[in-house]
Design an enzyme around this catalytic site. Structure first.
Site, PDB file in Angstrom:
ATOM      1  N   LEU A  67      10.488 -20.752  -4.471  1.00  0.00           N
ATOM      2  CA  LEU A  67       9.635 -19.786  -3.774  1.00  0.00           C
ATOM      3  C   LEU A  67       8.268 -19.831  -4.430  1.00  0.00           C
ATOM      4  O   LEU A  67       8.166 -19.889  -5.662  1.00  0.00           O
ATOM      5  CB  LEU A  67      10.221 -18.366  -3.907  1.00  0.00           C
ATOM      6  CG  LEU A  67       9.340 -17.227  -3.386  1.00  0.00           C
ATOM      7  CD1 LEU A  67       9.386 -17.170  -1.856  1.00  0.00           C
ATOM      8  CD2 LEU A  67       9.785 -15.868  -3.935  1.00  0.00           C
ATOM      9  N   ARG A  95       0.291   7.717  -2.539  1.00  0.00           N
ATOM     10  CA  ARG A  95       0.829   8.753  -1.648  1.00  0.00           C
ATOM     11  C   ARG A  95       2.320   8.956  -1.894  1.00  0.00           C
ATOM     12  O   ARG A  95       2.830  10.073  -1.793  1.00  0.00           O
ATOM     13  CB  ARG A  95       0.557   8.373  -0.176  1.00  0.00           C
ATOM     14  CG  ARG A  95      -0.865   8.710   0.256  1.00  0.00           C
ATOM     15  CD  ARG A  95      -1.247   8.002   1.530  1.00  0.00           C
ATOM     16  NE  ARG A  95      -1.516   6.592   1.280  1.00  0.00           N
ATOM     17  CZ  ARG A  95      -1.609   5.674   2.226  1.00  0.00           C
ATOM     18  NH1 ARG A  95      -1.400   6.010   3.489  1.00  0.00           N
ATOM     19  NH2 ARG A  95      -1.892   4.432   1.913  1.00  0.00           N
ATOM     20  N   TRP A  96       3.020   7.889  -2.233  1.00  0.00           N
ATOM     21  CA  TRP A  96       4.451   8.016  -2.567  1.00  0.00           C
ATOM     22  C   TRP A  96       4.602   8.974  -3.754  1.00  0.00           C
ATOM     23  O   TRP A  96       5.449   9.869  -3.735  1.00  0.00           O
ATOM     24  CB  TRP A  96       5.016   6.631  -2.914  1.00  0.00           C
ATOM     25  CG  TRP A  96       6.478   6.617  -3.248  1.00  0.00           C
ATOM     26  CD1 TRP A  96       7.515   6.380  -2.395  1.00  0.00           C
ATOM     27  CD2 TRP A  96       7.066   6.867  -4.534  1.00  0.00           C
ATOM     28  NE1 TRP A  96       8.712   6.459  -3.069  1.00  0.00           N
ATOM     29  CE2 TRP A  96       8.468   6.760  -4.382  1.00  0.00           C
ATOM     30  CE3 TRP A  96       6.558   7.164  -5.802  1.00  0.00           C
ATOM     31  CZ2 TRP A  96       9.365   6.936  -5.429  1.00  0.00           C
ATOM     32  CZ3 TRP A  96       7.443   7.345  -6.851  1.00  0.00           C
ATOM     33  CH2 TRP A  96       8.832   7.231  -6.666  1.00  0.00           C
ATOM     34  N   ASN A 110       1.343   3.422  -2.853  1.00  0.00           N
ATOM     35  CA  ASN A 110       1.914   3.866  -4.137  1.00  0.00           C
ATOM     36  C   ASN A 110       1.463   5.277  -4.500  1.00  0.00           C
ATOM     37  O   ASN A 110       2.259   6.098  -4.968  1.00  0.00           O
ATOM     38  CB  ASN A 110       1.470   2.931  -5.279  1.00  0.00           C
ATOM     39  CG  ASN A 110       2.027   1.532  -5.137  1.00  0.00           C
ATOM     40  OD1 ASN A 110       2.882   1.292  -4.296  1.00  0.00           O
ATOM     41  ND2 ASN A 110       1.528   0.613  -5.950  1.00  0.00           N
ATOM     42  N   ASP A 166       0.837  -1.211   0.000  1.00  0.00           N
ATOM     43  CA  ASP A 166       0.000   0.000   0.000  1.00  0.00           C
ATOM     44  C   ASP A 166       0.867   1.254   0.000  1.00  0.00           C
ATOM     45  O   ASP A 166       2.005   1.250   0.478  1.00  0.00           O
ATOM     46  CB  ASP A 166      -0.907  -0.023   1.243  1.00  0.00           C
ATOM     47  CG  ASP A 166      -2.088   0.925   1.105  1.00  0.00           C
ATOM     48  OD1 ASP A 166      -2.349   1.401  -0.020  1.00  0.00           O
ATOM     49  OD2 ASP A 166      -2.749   1.192   2.128  1.00  0.00           O
ATOM     50  N   HIS A 176       2.670   3.438  -8.953  1.00  0.00           N
ATOM     51  CA  HIS A 176       2.409   2.016  -9.218  1.00  0.00           C
ATOM     52  C   HIS A 176       3.585   1.382  -9.966  1.00  0.00           C
ATOM     53  O   HIS A 176       3.959   0.248  -9.705  1.00  0.00           O
ATOM     54  CB  HIS A 176       1.115   1.857 -10.022  1.00  0.00           C
ATOM     55  CG  HIS A 176      -0.113   2.299  -9.268  1.00  0.00           C
ATOM     56  ND1 HIS A 176      -0.360   1.916  -7.972  1.00  0.00           N
ATOM     57  CD2 HIS A 176      -1.173   3.087  -9.630  1.00  0.00           C
ATOM     58  CE1 HIS A 176      -1.513   2.455  -7.557  1.00  0.00           C
ATOM     59  NE2 HIS A 176      -2.023   3.174  -8.544  1.00  0.00           N
TER      60      HIS A 176
HETATM   61  C1  IPE Z   1      -5.539  -2.691  -0.333  1.00  0.00           C
HETATM   62  O1  IPE Z   1      -5.181  -1.361  -0.448  1.00  0.00           O
HETATM   63  C2  IPE Z   1      -5.510  -3.354  -1.693  1.00  0.00           C
HETATM   64  C3  IPE Z   1      -4.201  -3.580  -2.268  1.00  0.00           C
HETATM   65  C4  IPE Z   1      -3.045  -3.297  -1.725  1.00  0.00           C
HETATM   66  C5  IPE Z   1      -4.213  -4.209  -3.571  1.00  0.00           C
HETATM   67  P1  IPE Z   1      -6.258  -0.198  -0.639  1.00  0.00           P
HETATM   68  O2  IPE Z   1      -5.467   1.049  -0.775  1.00  0.00           O
HETATM   69  O3  IPE Z   1      -7.184  -0.544  -1.739  1.00  0.00           O
HETATM   70  O4  IPE Z   1      -7.046  -0.262   0.734  1.00  0.00           O
HETATM   71  P2  IPE Z   1      -7.909   0.851   1.482  1.00  0.00           P
HETATM   72  O5  IPE Z   1      -8.952   1.320   0.524  1.00  0.00           O
HETATM   73  O6  IPE Z   1      -6.982   1.954   1.881  1.00  0.00           O
HETATM   74  O7  IPE Z   1      -8.471   0.146   2.681  1.00  0.00           O
HETATM   75  C1  IPE Z   2      -1.388   0.292  -3.460  1.00  0.00           C
HETATM   76  O1  IPE Z   2      -1.231   1.673  -3.469  1.00  0.00           O
HETATM   77  C2  IPE Z   2      -1.730  -0.269  -4.822  1.00  0.00           C
HETATM   78  C3  IPE Z   2      -3.116  -0.754  -4.928  1.00  0.00           C
HETATM   79  C4  IPE Z   2      -4.038  -0.648  -4.035  1.00  0.00           C
HETATM   80  C5  IPE Z   2      -3.484  -1.400  -6.171  1.00  0.00           C
HETATM   81  P1  IPE Z   2      -2.466   2.664  -3.466  1.00  0.00           P
HETATM   82  O2  IPE Z   2      -2.855   2.942  -4.875  1.00  0.00           O
HETATM   83  O3  IPE Z   2      -3.557   2.171  -2.607  1.00  0.00           O
HETATM   84  O4  IPE Z   2      -1.795   3.957  -2.837  1.00  0.00           O
HETATM   85  P2  IPE Z   2      -2.444   4.954  -1.808  1.00  0.00           P
HETATM   86  O5  IPE Z   2      -2.970   4.129  -0.662  1.00  0.00           O
HETATM   87  O6  IPE Z   2      -3.520   5.693  -2.522  1.00  0.00           O
HETATM   88  O7  IPE Z   2      -1.312   5.818  -1.386  1.00  0.00           O
HETATM   89 MG    MG Z   3      -4.051   2.407  -0.665  1.00  0.00          MG
END
Ligand code: IPE
Ligand code: IPE
Ligand code: MG
Length: 251
Positions: A136, A29-30, A27, A25, A42
């Site tokens: 793995l 915000r990064w 990506n 999680d 991503h």
């Molecule tokens: C969970 O992250 C799903 C994946 C990492 C693929 P999200 O970013 O979708 O989750 P919420 O919405 O913050 O709970």
């Molecule tokens: C995780 O990063 C990737 C997926 C959920 C597919 P996010 O896209 O959720 O990134 P944030 O949480 O908005 O930063």
């Molecule tokens: Mg997220």
């Protein structure tokens, strides 16, 4: 008293977890923190994934499950969904040969129905090509939701009862567990979530019953071998009891 004397599952006495599952999680915000489009976050997330697959194997992890697209991620804008699917396609096309020669077995959990046919073909190809590999196990949770997985298992059991093939009294936790997406894969010992969020977001809720949860503040694109080692060190400090008594003191 079913399960009263159930032994701790295989791997639970190791300081290195047999099975690590990661909620990748942060990506978006990064990227936002750097003034970049979410898609760039991503893309950099895939690079982190490559590092972590290698690191997991080097550290002695046998199963690595990654949450790559959730059932609820369909609520994102179509362009972002397109970016994420494009990255999965590219990851399989570019990395499958290397994963295979490194002895990685790829498994995919989640709902295949409704996915574009070319994605299904790629996922099947990855599973078929790497079927005999043993170094793995990389389990990709794609279009995955734990509630959906459990509901699907319940539906299959209900169908067997309706067809007269099963006694309802035979439905226990083991029976339901057998109808989840990958019943032969042991439950995760350690679940890591990056980005500071502290929730499961519909990930492996059945399998996580006795997993150790480690939440790390860094965003997924910054995750590396050192971060994995430090999460594993945290895991090694935990005391797993599985409802029993502390093993060290016996008290
Ligand atoms: C969970 O992250 C799903 C994946 C990492 C693929 P999200 O970013 O979708 O989750 P919420 O919405 O913050 O709970
Ligand atoms: C995780 O990063 C990737 C997926 C959920 C597919 P996010 O896209 O959720 O990134 P944030 O949480 O908005 O930063
Ligand atoms: Mg997220």
């Amino acid at each position: 008293m079913p399960n009263a004397a159930a032994p701790a599952p295989e791997g639970s006495d190791r300081s290195v977890p047999l099975h690590v599952a990661i909620i990748m999680d942060g990506n978006g915000r990064w990227a936002a923190a750097r003034g970049l489009p979410r898609a760039e976050g991503h893309r950099r997330g895939v690079e982190a994934l490559r590092r972590v697959v290698r690191a997991a194997h080097e550290l002695g992890v046998l199963y690595l499950t990654i949450f790559s697209f959730s059932s609820e991620n369909w609520s994102r804008p179509a362009t972002e969904i397109g970016d994420l699917f494009g990255l999965l396609r590219r990851f399989i096309r570019n990395d499958l040969a290397t994963l295979h020669s490194d002895g990685v077995r790829v498994r995919v959990i989640g709902e295949r129905e409704g996915l574009e046919p070319d994605i299904c073909t790629l996922l099947n190809e990855a599973e078929e090509l790497t079927r005999a590999n043993t170094k793995l196990n990389l389990v990709v949770a794609f279009n995955y939701g734990s509630r959906q997985e459990i509901a699907g298992a319940a539906q299959r059991l209900a169908r067997e009862v309706a067809e007269g093939k099963r006694d309802p009294a035979s439905i226990d936790a083991d029976a339901l567990g057998q109808y989840l997406d990958a019943p032969e894969i042991p439950d995760p010992d350690l679940i890591i979530r990056t980005s500071g969020e502290q929730r499961l977001s519909n990930f492996l809720m059945w399998q996580a019953a006795y997993s150790e949860l480690v939440f790390v503040p860094i965003h997924w694109p910054d995750f590396d071998k050192a971060a994995l080692e430090s999460a594993i060190a945290e895991y090694a400090r935990r005391e797993r009891r599985f409802g029993g008594l502390a093993a060290k003191t016996g008290s």
